[in-house]
Enzyme design. Sequence first.
Site, PDB file in Angstrom:
ATOM      1  CG  ASN A   1       0.099  -6.326   6.773  1.00  0.00           C
ATOM      2  OD1 ASN A   1      -0.666  -5.222   6.333  1.00  0.00           O
ATOM      3  ND2 ASN A   1       0.656  -6.288   7.499  1.00  0.00           N
TER       4      ASN A   1
ATOM      5  CG  HIS B   1      -2.841  -3.088   9.418  1.00  0.00           C
ATOM      6  ND1 HIS B   1      -3.000  -2.256   8.395  1.00  0.00           N
ATOM      7  CD2 HIS B   1      -2.813  -3.504   8.992  1.00  0.00           C
ATOM      8  CE1 HIS B   1      -2.166  -2.903   8.058  1.00  0.00           C
ATOM      9  NE2 HIS B   1      -2.288  -3.837   8.020  1.00  0.00           N
TER      10      HIS B   1
ATOM     11  CD  GLN C   1      -1.221  -0.144   3.405  1.00  0.00           C
ATOM     12  OE1 GLN C   1      -1.599  -1.287   4.039  1.00  0.00           O
ATOM     13  NE2 GLN C   1      -1.693   0.840   4.546  1.00  0.00           N
TER      14      GLN C   1
ATOM     15  CB  CYS D   1      -4.470  -1.104   5.706  1.00  0.00           C
ATOM     16  SG  CYS D   1      -5.677  -0.296   6.907  1.00  0.00           S
TER      17      CYS D   1
END
Length: 348
Positions: free
Chosen positions: A305, A289, A143, A149
């Site tokens: 992630n 997150h 990102q 996110c």
Amino acid sequence: MQKELLTILALTLLAGTTLLNTTQSLESTSFLEDKLMKEYQLWQQEHGKRYSSFENTHRFGIFKQNYAYVQEHQKRFEAGLETYELGMNVFADISSEEFEAKHLNFKPSNKQQSEQVFRAQGRQIPESVDLRNDGVVGPVQNQGSCGSCWAFSAVGALETAARQSGEKNVEFSEQELVDCVKGGEYESDGCNGGFMFESFNYATTNGIAIKSEYPYVAVAQDCQAKKTKTRFQFNGFVEVESLNSQAYVEAASQHALSVGVNAKGINFQLYKKGIFSSQCDGKIESLNHAILNVGYASDYYLLKNSWGLSWGEAGFIRFARIANKTGQCGVHQDVTYPIYNKNSAAIQ
Ligand SMILES: *[C@@H]1O[C@H](CO)[C@@H](O)[C@H](O)[C@H]1NC(C)=O
């Protein structure tokens, strides 16, 4: 007279020894400093980091602190006191406060109620699942320095839903979500954070473009959805019963799940490998997150992630699987996935 001389001699000797000691420790300090500077320069090369000399001094200072912390942690790991390892990754010259301000701007919403709720039903589920083995998990993304996110978590879930329905290797546009899920009914705000459920609603109402037609640029722009041709229409989203570990794994056995976690702290920031079990509070308001659950085993959840391949286990983290309400770092709190039916999907 003799006595005085002796005293002076003794004092001189003593001073000499002290002086010698200080010089020695100064030498070993500067030796260590040199060694760390070399480590730092190698690390800079590896991660393509270049700073002005003023900033470089500041960054080196933080790097040294993190370096010492990682070494201490490694000692505890080797003594069997930790279940995961840390490393001097791409975030190694950032303090945890700065990291939180820059990289953790997801906020959970209390408005995301879906009519469809996935509840625990005591379904028979496999002992472990790794959706990557089915080819239904898109590649790990990065990102960059944009608080998007939420868009990456949403796109990850959209990609898996579409792939599971037969859309081979499809990849969707995070940038479209960053640019277009805003205004009107939406509260998402591009690089300043946003919501997965709003992204699913958007992809249900407007469809979503494939990544190659609307590539990621890591800044918020005007919405350019109208310029894209290949779009995929979704069919709503499901909310997984909150604070329920059984509902969570039952859902995770079938779907990729967009989840919120509390990723605050140096341990998450510098995570390298192993089962992450760092203490952190799992209150709903602490989720900061968004990430994607793509599997589980008896002792962990597998999370994808969006911080590139060099973070964690090639972009993934294994999160301690804890069968209590909140779960590790609040992972059971905010859990959703989108619905995609290939046959009813109108390609505009
Ligand atoms: C669940 O377990 C985690 C990790 O041990 C802990 O931090 C958290 O406070 C627990 N939550 C509840 C509701 O007991």
